[in-house]
Design a protein around this motif. Sequence first.
Motif, PDB file in Angstrom:
ATOM      1  N   TYR A  29      31.393 -25.711  14.500  1.00 17.72           N
ATOM      2  CA  TYR A  29      30.350 -25.268  13.579  1.00 17.72           C
ATOM      3  C   TYR A  29      29.645 -26.451  12.915  1.00 17.72           C
ATOM      4  O   TYR A  29      28.443 -26.396  12.665  1.00 17.72           O
ATOM      5  CB  TYR A  29      30.904 -24.301  12.533  1.00 17.72           C
ATOM      6  CG  TYR A  29      30.788 -22.866  12.962  1.00 17.72           C
ATOM      7  CD1 TYR A  29      29.545 -22.243  13.068  1.00 17.72           C
ATOM      8  CD2 TYR A  29      31.905 -22.113  13.276  1.00 17.72           C
ATOM      9  CE1 TYR A  29      29.426 -20.925  13.476  1.00 17.72           C
ATOM     10  CE2 TYR A  29      31.797 -20.795  13.678  1.00 17.72           C
ATOM     11  CZ  TYR A  29      30.548 -20.213  13.776  1.00 17.72           C
ATOM     12  OH  TYR A  29      30.427 -18.917  14.181  1.00 17.72           O
ATOM     13  N   ALA A  92      27.959 -15.342  12.739  1.00 19.71           N
ATOM     14  CA  ALA A  92      27.997 -15.126  14.195  1.00 19.71           C
ATOM     15  C   ALA A  92      27.433 -13.755  14.550  1.00 19.71           C
ATOM     16  O   ALA A  92      26.749 -13.599  15.560  1.00 19.71           O
ATOM     17  CB  ALA A  92      29.421 -15.283  14.715  1.00 19.71           C
ATOM     18  N   GLN A 126      31.023 -13.637  21.938  1.00 17.61           N
ATOM     19  CA  GLN A 126      30.556 -13.518  20.556  1.00 17.61           C
ATOM     20  C   GLN A 126      31.547 -12.744  19.683  1.00 17.61           C
ATOM     21  O   GLN A 126      31.871 -13.193  18.588  1.00 17.61           O
ATOM     22  CB  GLN A 126      29.164 -12.884  20.519  1.00 17.61           C
ATOM     23  CG  GLN A 126      28.424 -13.136  19.235  1.00 17.61           C
ATOM     24  CD  GLN A 126      27.911 -14.567  19.092  1.00 17.61           C
ATOM     25  OE1 GLN A 126      27.922 -15.354  20.035  1.00 17.61           O
ATOM     26  NE2 GLN A 126      27.469 -14.914  17.913  1.00 17.61           N
TER      27      GLN A 126
END
Length: 147
Positions: A29, A92, A126
């Motif tokens: 991230y 996300a 995801q």
Amino acid sequence: MSNAQTGSAPPRSESRKRMVARLVLAALYAYAGYAHIATPETFLKITPDWVPMAETVIFWTGIAELAGAIALAQPFSRPLRQAAGIGLALYALCVWPANINHMMMDLASPDGGWGLAYHLPRMALQPVLIWLALWTGGVIDWPRRKR
């Protein structure tokens, strides 16, 4: 009042696997946040047209990723790591439309873009990324909940 007096369990320490996964996710991230700020044009190409002020949104998503990464990586505050896990999971979820938009645009290009071999695993991963943010942040224990 002690844990014995309240009947509550003592706080669990973080497993080595969770700590390593947390630090790897924080690094990913942090890199993504840096990339959003340093090279926004890459992300502008895949941002859906309906997103207002796309450049500003991309900048602030980079800031959000960096802040989430820092909060997730720090070892001192479990509540802060939990907040980071929740924030990164929500992040996300919110950027999923951009990923879908990227897949649709890419597959519609004359050369087929990156192709299904790239996009389908990305779409399937995801939900894993959302779960990983929650698990490494210490928000959930699933699927290894102790009975």
